[in-house]
Motif scaffolding. Structure first.
Motif, PDB file in Angstrom:
ATOM      1  N   GLY A  15       0.798  -1.085   0.063  1.00 27.95           N
ATOM      2  CA  GLY A  15       0.026   0.000   0.028  1.00 27.95           C
ATOM      3  C   GLY A  15       0.695   1.224  -0.013  1.00 27.95           C
ATOM      4  N   LEU A  16       1.835   1.149  -0.578  1.00 27.85           N
ATOM      5  CA  LEU A  16       2.783   2.344  -0.378  1.00 27.85           C
ATOM      6  C   LEU A  16       2.274   3.456  -1.644  1.00 27.85           C
ATOM      7  N   ALA A  17       2.468   4.854  -1.168  1.00 27.40           N
ATOM      8  CA  ALA A  17       1.958   5.933  -2.062  1.00 27.40           C
ATOM      9  C   ALA A  17       3.030   6.820  -2.099  1.00 27.40           C
ATOM     10  N   LEU A  18       3.628   7.100  -3.271  1.00 22.91           N
ATOM     11  CA  LEU A  18       4.786   8.107  -3.485  1.00 22.91           C
ATOM     12  C   LEU A  18       4.094   9.100  -4.347  1.00 22.91           C
ATOM     13  N   LYS A  19       4.032  10.330  -3.921  1.00 24.16           N
ATOM     14  CA  LYS A  19       3.531  11.659  -4.828  1.00 24.16           C
ATOM     15  C   LYS A  19       4.386  12.352  -5.135  1.00 24.16           C
ATOM     16  N   THR A  20       5.643  12.441  -4.320  1.00 23.37           N
ATOM     17  CA  THR A  20       6.943  13.304  -4.896  1.00 23.37           C
ATOM     18  C   THR A  20       8.128  12.535  -4.397  1.00 23.37           C
ATOM     19  N   GLY A  21       9.393  13.362  -4.854  1.00 30.58           N
ATOM     20  CA  GLY A  21      10.585  12.890  -4.407  1.00 30.58           C
ATOM     21  C   GLY A  21      11.365  12.019  -5.462  1.00 30.58           C
ATOM     22  N   SER A  22      12.630  12.105  -5.240  1.00 33.12           N
ATOM     23  CA  SER A  22      13.460  11.332  -6.296  1.00 33.12           C
ATOM     24  C   SER A  22      14.288  10.320  -5.677  1.00 33.12           C
ATOM     25  N   GLY A  23      14.851   9.276  -6.685  1.00 33.66           N
ATOM     26  CA  GLY A  23      15.771   8.495  -5.944  1.00 33.66           C
ATOM     27  C   GLY A  23      15.435   7.320  -5.269  1.00 33.66           C
ATOM     28  N   CYS A  24      14.137   6.745  -5.266  1.00 33.88           N
ATOM     29  CA  CYS A  24      13.552   5.990  -4.347  1.00 33.88           C
ATOM     30  C   CYS A  24      13.886   4.255  -4.922  1.00 33.88           C
ATOM     31  N   TYR A  25      13.719   3.414  -4.062  1.00 32.21           N
ATOM     32  CA  TYR A  25      14.251   2.022  -4.363  1.00 32.21           C
ATOM     33  C   TYR A  25      12.989   1.232  -3.590  1.00 32.21           C
ATOM     34  N   LEU A  26      12.582   0.366  -4.513  1.00 32.21           N
ATOM     35  CA  LEU A  26      11.520  -0.608  -3.953  1.00 32.21           C
ATOM     36  C   LEU A  26      11.914  -2.004  -4.044  1.00 32.21           C
ATOM     37  N   LYS A  27      11.600  -2.950  -3.166  1.00 33.46           N
ATOM     38  CA  LYS A  27      11.992  -4.300  -3.395  1.00 33.46           C
ATOM     39  C   LYS A  27      10.830  -5.169  -2.522  1.00 33.46           C
ATOM     40  N   ASN A  28      10.147  -6.042  -3.121  1.00 30.21           N
ATOM     41  CA  ASN A  28       8.973  -6.903  -2.435  1.00 30.21           C
ATOM     42  C   ASN A  28       7.959  -5.999  -2.083  1.00 30.21           C
ATOM     43  N   CYS A  29       7.696  -4.934  -2.768  1.00 27.28           N
ATOM     44  CA  CYS A  29       6.538  -4.028  -2.191  1.00 27.28           C
ATOM     45  C   CYS A  29       5.252  -4.409  -3.270  1.00 27.28           C
ATOM     46  N   SER A  30       4.244  -4.034  -2.571  1.00 27.83           N
ATOM     47  CA  SER A  30       2.726  -4.348  -3.519  1.00 27.83           C
ATOM     48  C   SER A  30       1.795  -3.278  -3.548  1.00 27.83           C
ATOM     49  N   ASN A  31       0.865  -3.209  -4.286  1.00 29.75           N
ATOM     50  CA  ASN A  31      -0.071  -2.084  -4.248  1.00 29.75           C
ATOM     51  C   ASN A  31       0.498  -0.871  -4.202  1.00 29.75           C
ATOM     52  N   VAL A  32       1.292  -0.390  -5.041  1.00 30.60           N
ATOM     53  CA  VAL A  32       2.119   0.876  -4.861  1.00 30.60           C
ATOM     54  C   VAL A  32       1.454   1.710  -5.783  1.00 30.60           C
ATOM     55  N   VAL A  33       1.232   2.978  -5.711  1.00 29.16           N
ATOM     56  CA  VAL A  33       0.681   4.080  -6.393  1.00 29.16           C
ATOM     57  C   VAL A  33       1.861   5.303  -6.498  1.00 29.16           C
ATOM     58  N   LEU A  34       2.212   5.514  -7.739  1.00 31.86           N
ATOM     59  CA  LEU A  34       2.976   6.529  -7.870  1.00 31.86           C
ATOM     60  C   LEU A  34       2.176   7.833  -8.639  1.00 31.86           C
ATOM     61  N   SER A  35       2.449   8.889  -7.898  1.00 29.48           N
ATOM     62  CA  SER A  35       1.741  10.062  -8.912  1.00 29.48           C
ATOM     63  C   SER A  35       2.786  11.140  -8.763  1.00 29.48           C
ATOM     64  N   GLY A  36       2.158  12.423  -9.477  1.00 30.33           N
ATOM     65  CA  GLY A  36       2.879  13.730  -9.105  1.00 30.33           C
ATOM     66  C   GLY A  36       4.148  13.665  -9.892  1.00 30.33           C
ATOM     67  N   ASP A  37       5.476  13.813  -9.157  1.00 31.23           N
ATOM     68  CA  ASP A  37       6.777  13.910  -9.786  1.00 31.23           C
ATOM     69  C   ASP A  37       7.464  12.762  -9.117  1.00 31.23           C
ATOM     70  N   ALA A  38       6.858  11.644  -8.400  1.00 29.30           N
ATOM     71  CA  ALA A  38       7.612  10.766  -7.670  1.00 29.30           C
ATOM     72  C   ALA A  38       8.367   9.896  -8.781  1.00 29.30           C
ATOM     73  N   ASN A  39       9.680   9.648  -8.367  1.00 29.29           N
ATOM     74  CA  ASN A  39      10.379   8.690  -9.387  1.00 29.29           C
ATOM     75  C   ASN A  39      11.089   7.506  -8.403  1.00 29.29           C
ATOM     76  N   VAL A  40      11.110   6.451  -9.151  1.00 27.31           N
ATOM     77  CA  VAL A  40      11.819   5.070  -8.667  1.00 27.31           C
ATOM     78  C   VAL A  40      12.838   5.116  -9.355  1.00 27.31           C
ATOM     79  N   THR A  41      14.055   4.737  -8.657  1.00 26.11           N
ATOM     80  CA  THR A  41      15.214   4.373  -9.492  1.00 26.11           C
ATOM     81  C   THR A  41      15.311   2.969  -9.921  1.00 26.11           C
ATOM     82  N   VAL A  42      14.955   1.932  -8.992  1.00 27.87           N
ATOM     83  CA  VAL A  42      15.023   0.838  -9.049  1.00 27.87           C
ATOM     84  C   VAL A  42      13.778  -0.102  -8.515  1.00 27.87           C
ATOM     85  N   MET A  43      13.116  -1.106  -9.116  1.00 32.04           N
ATOM     86  CA  MET A  43      12.219  -1.928  -8.639  1.00 32.04           C
ATOM     87  C   MET A  43      12.665  -3.237  -8.698  1.00 32.04           C
TER      88      MET A  43
END
Length: 294
Positions: A101-129
């Motif tokens: 249930g992770l929700a990211l709306k802003t920010g840079s350089g995020c890293y996700l591992k074994n996460c589920s039901n993620v919502v990305l919006s705004g200018d949120a960015n994920v470097t690696v999933m």
């Protein structure tokens, strides 16, 4: 060399920026990058994961001072520890493991591992999933790399993915969303509107392309099941395949590859342009007009 995670050590605090460029961070702090200031005011510091595993505990990351001269106030053991604590604080908001249930709306350089039901919006960015499932991407959110079966349900707006690897999958791309490169069995189920893929490699697959969706280059056994509407493929190479083309969809076969245009089921007003034989394959009741070069 600026590595994850870089920062600037000052005598009274630690500065961790969004990126990892020391020069940019000094500019953000309003400090001139001079030898005199390096002797008195700041230290370029780094704490990077051993063997490149960003998901490993920060306590095991490697400490490095990225300059030859240091101020008189620098105490290695003390300053390493306060920098390590600052990186741990940064990691709480940027590295996510086993989160539902992770929700990211802003920010840079995020890293996700074994996460589920993620919502990305705004200018949120994920470097690696890695092995993570994003249910929705929208706005200008983006993902740099998808690995190990990672999945995105829907991409909307101007969201984008840099690279897809190892069976990673996207359910639906729409709007002006795009994927830079697909590798090694990665799959997109459906593309509509103006969604776009830059490059398909090594068995990557798209289920259905609709409307103005676009693929620039297909290589090495990549495949599209169905093209519809005004969907478009710029170049097909090395055994890449299209199962069926409908509407006004178009594809171009370049020289020196084994694509067989007769294996494609052409319907409606679909077109294949074969540059090898200077042949156009066209379905529908069209009139051919040859135009001389001028």
């Amino acid at each position: 060399m600026c590595r994850l995670k870089s920062g600037i050590l000052l005598e009274d605090r630690v500065y961790i920026g969004e990126g990892d460029n020391h020069t940019d961070m000094l500019e953000e702090l309003g400090i001139e990058d001079t030898e005199k200031n390096a002797e008195r005011r700041f230290i370029r510091a780094e704490l990077y994961p051993k063997d490149g595993d960003v998901f490993s505990p920060v306590d095991g990351w490697v400490w490095n001072v990225d300059q030859d001269i240091t101020p008189d106030w620098y105490v290695p053991e003390y300053d390493e520890q306060r920098f390590r604590e600052a990186v741990k604080t940064w990691a709480k908001d940027h590295i996510f493991i086993d989160v539902d249930g992770l929700a990211l709306k802003t920010g840079s350089g995020c890293y996700l591992k074994n996460c589920s039901n993620v919502v990305l919006s705004g200018d949120a960015n994920v470097t690696v999933m890695k092995n993570s499932q994003v249910s929705l991407m929208r706005g200008s959110s983006w993902v740099g790399e998808m690995w190990e079966g990672s999945r995105i349900g829907v991409m909307r707006g101007s969201s984008w993915v840099g690279e897809m690897w190892e069976g990673s999958r996207i359910g639906l791309m729409r709007g002006s969303s795009w994927v830079g490169a697909m590798w090694e069995g990665s799959r997109i189920d459906e593309m509509i509107e103006n969604s776009r893929i830059g490059l398909m490699w090594k068995g990557s697959q798209v289920g259905t392309m609709w409307e103005g969706s676009r693929i620039d280059v297909m290589r090495e056994g990549s495949r599209i099941d169905v093209m519809r509407g005004s969907s478009w493929v710029g170049a097909m190479w090395e055994g890449s395949q299209v199962g069926e083309m409908r509407g006004s969809s178009t594809a171009t076969i370049l020289n020196n590859n084994s694509v067989n245009p007769l294996s494609v089921n052409l319907c409606d007003n679909a077109t294949i342009k074969d540059n090898r034989t200077k042949t156009i394959y066209q379905s529908g009741d069209w009139k051919l007009v040859l135009v001389e070069n001028k």
